[in-house]
Design a protein around this motif. Structure first.
Motif, PDB file in Angstrom:
ATOM      1  N   HIS A 129      11.723   5.343  -5.474  1.00  0.00           N
ATOM      2  CA  HIS A 129      12.406   4.859  -4.262  1.00  0.00           C
ATOM      3  C   HIS A 129      11.514   3.941  -3.411  1.00  0.00           C
ATOM      4  O   HIS A 129      11.963   2.900  -2.914  1.00  0.00           O
ATOM      5  N   HIS A 133      11.879  -0.032  -2.214  1.00  0.00           N
ATOM      6  CA  HIS A 133      11.851  -0.657  -0.883  1.00  0.00           C
ATOM      7  C   HIS A 133      11.102  -1.992  -0.917  1.00  0.00           C
ATOM      8  O   HIS A 133      11.512  -2.961  -0.288  1.00  0.00           O
ATOM      9  N   SER A 154       8.335   4.124   6.244  1.00  0.00           N
ATOM     10  CA  SER A 154       9.703   4.656   6.191  1.00  0.00           C
ATOM     11  C   SER A 154       9.737   6.031   6.836  1.00  0.00           C
ATOM     12  O   SER A 154       8.763   6.467   7.460  1.00  0.00           O
ATOM     13  N   GLY A 155      10.872   6.709   6.661  1.00  0.00           N
ATOM     14  CA  GLY A 155      10.999   8.048   7.223  1.00  0.00           C
ATOM     15  C   GLY A 155      10.123   9.051   6.474  1.00  0.00           C
ATOM     16  O   GLY A 155       9.743  10.086   7.020  1.00  0.00           O
ATOM     17  N   GLY A 156       9.791   8.751   5.229  1.00  0.00           N
ATOM     18  CA  GLY A 156       9.017   9.705   4.431  1.00  0.00           C
ATOM     19  C   GLY A 156       7.651   9.202   4.008  1.00  0.00           C
ATOM     20  O   GLY A 156       6.841   9.979   3.495  1.00  0.00           O
ATOM     21  N   GLY A 181       7.916   6.947  10.461  1.00  0.00           N
ATOM     22  CA  GLY A 181       9.337   7.073  10.821  1.00  0.00           C
ATOM     23  C   GLY A 181       9.670   8.488  11.279  1.00  0.00           C
ATOM     24  O   GLY A 181      10.458   8.699  12.207  1.00  0.00           O
ATOM     25  N   ASP A 185      11.227   9.614  14.808  1.00  0.00           N
ATOM     26  CA  ASP A 185      12.478  10.398  14.831  1.00  0.00           C
ATOM     27  C   ASP A 185      12.316  11.709  15.611  1.00  0.00           C
ATOM     28  O   ASP A 185      13.193  12.116  16.365  1.00  0.00           O
ATOM     29  N   GLY A 198      14.289   6.066  15.352  1.00  0.00           N
ATOM     30  CA  GLY A 198      13.531   4.811  15.275  1.00  0.00           C
ATOM     31  C   GLY A 198      14.227   3.634  15.959  1.00  0.00           C
ATOM     32  O   GLY A 198      13.643   2.998  16.841  1.00  0.00           O
ATOM     33  N   ASP A 202      13.024   1.616  19.343  1.00  0.00           N
ATOM     34  CA  ASP A 202      12.850   0.159  19.236  1.00  0.00           C
ATOM     35  C   ASP A 202      13.511  -0.532  20.442  1.00  0.00           C
ATOM     36  O   ASP A 202      12.905  -1.361  21.125  1.00  0.00           O
ATOM     37  N   GLY A 286      12.370   1.623   5.960  1.00  0.00           N
ATOM     38  CA  GLY A 286      13.275   1.572   7.101  1.00  0.00           C
ATOM     39  C   GLY A 286      12.622   1.100   8.393  1.00  0.00           C
ATOM     40  O   GLY A 286      13.227   0.366   9.176  1.00  0.00           O
ATOM     41  N   ASN A 290      11.698  -2.516  12.651  1.00  0.00           N
ATOM     42  CA  ASN A 290      11.236  -2.420  14.044  1.00  0.00           C
ATOM     43  C   ASN A 290      10.788  -3.762  14.610  1.00  0.00           C
ATOM     44  O   ASN A 290       9.935  -4.439  14.034  1.00  0.00           O
ATOM     45  N   ASP A 318      17.743   2.220   3.427  1.00  0.00           N
ATOM     46  CA  ASP A 318      18.087   2.553   2.044  1.00  0.00           C
ATOM     47  C   ASP A 318      19.319   1.803   1.530  1.00  0.00           C
ATOM     48  O   ASP A 318      20.372   1.797   2.176  1.00  0.00           O
TER      49      ASP A 318
HETATM   50  O1  KG4 Z   1      13.488   3.786   4.394  1.00  0.00           O
HETATM   51  P1  KG4 Z   1      14.442   4.618   5.151  1.00  0.00           P
HETATM   52  O2  KG4 Z   1      15.857   4.118   5.326  1.00  0.00           O
HETATM   53  O3  KG4 Z   1      14.529   6.044   4.564  1.00  0.00           O
HETATM   54  C1  KG4 Z   1      13.417   6.638   3.942  1.00  0.00           C
HETATM   55  O4  KG4 Z   1      13.171   6.310   2.755  1.00  0.00           O
HETATM   56  O5  KG4 Z   1      12.727   7.388   4.646  1.00  0.00           O
HETATM   57  O6  KG4 Z   1      13.774   4.826   6.587  1.00  0.00           O
HETATM   58  C2  KG4 Z   1      14.368   5.583   7.593  1.00  0.00           C
HETATM   59  C3  KG4 Z   1      13.457   5.519   8.802  1.00  0.00           C
HETATM   60  C4  KG4 Z   1      13.866   6.472   9.913  1.00  0.00           C
HETATM   61  O7  KG4 Z   1      12.726   7.186  10.329  1.00  0.00           O
HETATM   62  C5  KG4 Z   1      14.368   5.530  11.009  1.00  0.00           C
HETATM   63  O8  KG4 Z   1      14.195   6.059  12.302  1.00  0.00           O
HETATM   64  C6  KG4 Z   1      13.488   4.330  10.773  1.00  0.00           C
HETATM   65  O9  KG4 Z   1      13.461   4.196   9.380  1.00  0.00           O
HETATM   66  N1  KG4 Z   1      13.995   3.095  11.394  1.00  0.00           N
HETATM   67  C7  KG4 Z   1      13.359   2.465  12.406  1.00  0.00           C
HETATM   68  C8  KG4 Z   1      14.155   1.337  12.744  1.00  0.00           C
HETATM   69  N2  KG4 Z   1      15.254   1.339  11.912  1.00  0.00           N
HETATM   70  C9  KG4 Z   1      15.125   2.419  11.084  1.00  0.00           C
HETATM   71  N3  KG4 Z   1      12.208   2.743  13.028  1.00  0.00           N
HETATM   72  C10 KG4 Z   1      11.825   1.919  14.022  1.00  0.00           C
HETATM   73  N4  KG4 Z   1      12.534   0.845  14.412  1.00  0.00           N
HETATM   74  C11 KG4 Z   1      13.699   0.521  13.808  1.00  0.00           C
HETATM   75  N5  KG4 Z   1      14.384  -0.568  14.202  1.00  0.00           N
END
Ligand code: KG4
Ligand code: ZN
Length: 350
Positions: A129, A133, A154-156, A181, A185, A198, A202, A286, A290, A318
């Protein structure tokens, strides 16, 4: 036996002029299926988000996510085929996220991908995954090629990698605890901003002042990072103001948090470029949506003559187009070719 036969087709398919890959992504709360030609041309990219379902719980509930993937996946598949205006027989291979992610959610995509590849008698390609990205950049910038430094946020995951080639990664540093992330969150949740936090941080940070200092970057000289201390410090700050019945300066907290979370990552990724003598830096994941990170990384990198690449906004979070793209490069290099035994894995190295 069946998949052994199919594996033999891989070298023939990889020599075709046009290769059409169907990508499947179900690692978290987005059910997505895409059709991508030659790794970079998106013919369809259907994303069914469960955000509204999980918002009421303040975060993704794994079991709820799995059930909703099951309910959504057939419709998403049909829409992806319809929008791409292809026949099933036009698909050369199926690429699927097999990790990292929520195990039950991943299993839905993996089972669907296995069935489809089996029924169509075509190769099945396992995709990481997080590497997926990074491929969002190849879709956004048609001429972009490795090598470059990758900043994955990302979130993870939070990592700085040397992307030597499409399928050859060297991890230079990663988070020792939480991902960036996740930190955003969790803080957003404590401030009652809702899920996912996130994007909310932002927006609010733009109206705030970065006038609060929470922690010191104790990993200044390393490519590794840590976000758990920052997360705890911000949450403690909020709790202490709440106990004292003082007003919470939400906008200033958001601006200060962004400063402390992103400035070290910006410095480290530029240092990685200089160390490896690269003039390209690609951001993925993700959090790459930002705006503070986008503006400041660009500004700082330009001073050093480094070009920064961010995926277009709709490809930051994603989606299956990035998975199909990664599947394409795996196919060309005969990597990730799988069989009926392919399993979902919740945690895999980069
Ligand atoms: O990549 P992703 O869609 O899922 C994972 O693979 O984790 O990332 C999700 C993360 C979340 O923590 C979300 O809050 C963050 O991306 N995120 C952001 C923004 N848009 C999404 N964080 C900061 N600023 C943003 N504009
Ligand atoms: Zn992701």
């Amino acid at each position: 036996m069946y998949f052994e036969e199919v594996k033999k087709k891989v070298s023939k398919i990889s020599k075709k002029k046009d290769i059409i890959i169907l990508g499947i992504e179900t690692s978290c709360d987005e059910t997505s299926i895409a059709v991508v030609k030659n790794g970079r041309e998106v013919m369809s990219n259907i994303i069914s988000s469960q955000i509204d379902i999980h918002t009421r719980f303040g975060g993704v509930v794994p079991e709820v996510a799995s059930r909703n993937h099951v309910m959504a996946i057939v419709n998403v598949f049909e829409s992806a085929i319809r929008e791409a205006k292809i026949e099933l027989t036009d698909i050369d291979a199926v690429a699927v996220t097999y990790g990292a992610g929520l195990i039950g959610a991943l299993m839905v995509g993996v089972c669907f991908a296995k069935s489809l590849a089996y029924a169509l008698n075509i190769p099945l390609i396992a995709v990481n995954h997080i590497r997926g990205h990074m491929c969002a950049n190849f879709i956004t910038y048609k001429d972009l090629t490795p090598p470059f430094i990758g900043l994955i946020v990302s979130g993870g995951h939070s990592a700085i990698v040397n992307v030597k080639d499409y399928t050859n990664y060297e991890v230079l540093g990663s988070t020792l605890d939480d991902a960036v992330g996740e930190c955003l969150d969790k803080v957003a949740r404590v401030m009652g901003l809702g899920y996912p936090g996130g994007p909310k941080i932002d927006k609010l940070a733009k109206e705030g002042k970065a006038n609060i200092k929470f922690t010191k970057d104790s990993l200044k000289n390393s490519f590794d990072s840590s976000f758990s201390g920052l997360k705890t410090a911000v949450i403690n700050y909020i709790h202490s103001l709440t106990q004292k019945k003082k007003e919470i300066p939400i906008k200033d907290i958001c601006a200060s948090l962004e400063n402390e979370a992103f400035l070290p990552l910006i410095k480290k990724s530029i240092r990685a470029c200089k160390e490896k003598n690269y003039s390209k830096l690609c951001v993925a994941g993700g959090v790459s949506a930002n705006s503070f990170l986008r503006e400041n990384l660009k500004k700082e990198a330009e001073k050093e003559g480094i070009n920064v690449y961010f995926p277009e906004l709709k490809l930051c979070t994603d989606n299956a187009a990035m998975i199909a793209s990664m599947g394409y490069y795996n196919l060309l290099e005969n990597k990730g070719i799988s069989d009926i035994n392919l399993d979902a894995v919740s945690s895999i190295p980069l």
